[in-house]
Scaffold this motif. Sequence first.
Motif, PDB file in Angstrom:
ATOM      1  N   SER A 195       0.861  -1.183   0.000  1.00 36.27           N
ATOM      2  CA  SER A 195       0.000   0.000   0.000  1.00 36.27           C
ATOM      3  C   SER A 195       0.897   1.233   0.000  1.00 36.27           C
ATOM      4  O   SER A 195       2.065   1.153   0.382  1.00 36.27           O
ATOM      5  CB  SER A 195      -0.905   0.017   1.233  1.00 36.27           C
ATOM      6  N   ASP A 197       0.779   5.577   0.839  1.00 33.89           N
ATOM      7  CA  ASP A 197       0.095   6.810   1.223  1.00 33.89           C
ATOM      8  C   ASP A 197       1.066   7.959   1.057  1.00 33.89           C
ATOM      9  O   ASP A 197       2.242   7.851   1.380  1.00 33.89           O
ATOM     10  CB  ASP A 197      -0.327   6.753   2.695  1.00 33.89           C
ATOM     11  N   ALA A 244       7.907  -2.192   6.197  1.00 33.70           N
ATOM     12  CA  ALA A 244       7.465  -0.797   6.240  1.00 33.70           C
ATOM     13  C   ALA A 244       8.546   0.046   5.580  1.00 33.70           C
ATOM     14  O   ALA A 244       9.735  -0.219   5.731  1.00 33.70           O
ATOM     15  CB  ALA A 244       7.249  -0.341   7.665  1.00 33.70           C
ATOM     16  N   ARG A 271       4.790   3.131   2.935  1.00 30.16           N
ATOM     17  CA  ARG A 271       4.391   1.885   2.266  1.00 30.16           C
ATOM     18  C   ARG A 271       4.422   0.701   3.225  1.00 30.16           C
ATOM     19  O   ARG A 271       5.371   0.570   4.011  1.00 30.16           O
ATOM     20  CB  ARG A 271       5.335   1.595   1.087  1.00 30.16           C
ATOM     21  N   THR A 272       3.386  -0.115   3.137  1.00 25.25           N
ATOM     22  CA  THR A 272       3.283  -1.312   3.991  1.00 25.25           C
ATOM     23  C   THR A 272       2.505  -2.391   3.226  1.00 25.25           C
ATOM     24  O   THR A 272       1.908  -2.116   2.193  1.00 25.25           O
ATOM     25  CB  THR A 272       2.509  -1.016   5.300  1.00 25.25           C
ATOM     26  N   ARG A 278       0.298  -0.214   8.681  1.00 26.59           N
ATOM     27  CA  ARG A 278       0.033   1.089   8.073  1.00 26.59           C
ATOM     28  C   ARG A 278      -0.562   2.056   9.099  1.00 26.59           C
ATOM     29  O   ARG A 278      -0.136   3.206   9.223  1.00 26.59           O
ATOM     30  CB  ARG A 278      -0.937   0.913   6.892  1.00 26.59           C
ATOM     31  N   HIS A 309      -3.899   7.655  -1.575  1.00 24.37           N
ATOM     32  CA  HIS A 309      -3.832   6.361  -0.899  1.00 24.37           C
ATOM     33  C   HIS A 309      -4.015   5.252  -1.926  1.00 24.37           C
ATOM     34  O   HIS A 309      -4.917   5.280  -2.739  1.00 24.37           O
ATOM     35  CB  HIS A 309      -4.909   6.234   0.177  1.00 24.37           C
TER      36      HIS A 309
END
Length: 418
Positions: A195, A197, A244, A271-272, A278, A309
């Motif tokens: 992911s 953000d 992470a 990022r995770t 996160r 996101h």
Amino acid sequence: MYDVAEVLGRLDDIRSWQEDLYRHLHAHPELSRQEHATAALVARDLRERGYEVLEHVGGTGVVGVLENGPGRTVLVRADMDALPVREATGLDYASTVTAVDATGATVPVMHACGHDVHVSCLLSAARLLAAARSAWSGTFVALFQPDEELVGGAQAMIDDGLAAAVPRPDVALAQHVLPLPAGTVWTRPGPVLSSADTVRVTLTGRGAHGSMPQDAVDPVVLAAAVVLRLQTLVSRETSPHDFACLTVGRLAAGSAANIIPELAELEISVRTYEAEVRRRLLDGLERVVTAECRASDAPTPPRFEYSAHCRATVNDPRVTAIVAEAFGAHFGAAASELERQTASEDFAVIADGLGAPYTYWGLGGIDPGLYGRASVARRLTTDVPVLHSPHFAPVIRPTLATGTEAIVVATLACLRGG
Ligand SMILES: [Zn+2]
Ligand SMILES: [Zn+2]
């Protein structure tokens, strides 16, 4: 039924068309949200092959639907956009294109992320499946997505009513060319892309003459403390077993040596793979920045703005097993397990928006000789250009054929249902 050999039997017939198409797309890249010519080309070709075609879905998105008797529905997605990068590959079909970006600036444009490979392979697979209708049954959906690089296109297509406009897929598939040897394919169940953000932080200090720090709250020193302290969120607060990544990619403050400015701005990428990791990172980020502002006696609390996101891409284990088994049968030793990638993607937004389990696989694009020499010399990171590099240059053979075969093989396996 579901005869891979019959569908791929025509691959040789389209090879020169496919390679010309790729060179054309590579030489004519378009920025995110500007994929007009690419979309028009794709729509025309799908229509000529008998697809029902939807255009302008979420901007320049194109969807081709081929209903071919009873059975399951499989969707394959390709992204179409290029990047504001000046190409330095030296290829005879290299891009010299410039375009005006969203801010009004004129920028060079290059397919530095290989989306021209994705479009060429999906359009080729669409041709092959349309030409061999007796070899399969069900519905094939070829989806060409705009604006992947700014992670807006998938959501835009969903927001534009994609789910109501196409048959609901039983499975959604996508591939990405990677700096791995050409001729290879790579699958992985579970989390495969992180992911992402983006957080913009504004720190407010109190400006003053550079000679009078006692009258100021210096946001430059504050920002420096924030940058260093944020790194402890990964190194000291996240388990070494969890992935992470926190990068302060932009740090801006001040205008002259003798002025202590009022403001400093940071743009941070987080990022995770896991939602819990996160959450802890984003909470920690606010906590650290707020505490550093208090430590500096900043007159105003910090401002946090969250944008872009992108959810993690988590491959469905069952779909991935079906595809991995089919790849093993077709490609043999050239099919392997992919390592988790730290980059991010918005393909999952399409699949989730349509309620379809999905898998996303990697496609090798680098000259195997170059890759092999770099690997032996332990120089992969320096000698093999990665995605978004101005030197990224996938080789046409066998990358395009392998990517086309991968789509056909995975699609037929998922239409069959394993
Ligand atoms: Zn990219
Ligand atoms: Zn990409």
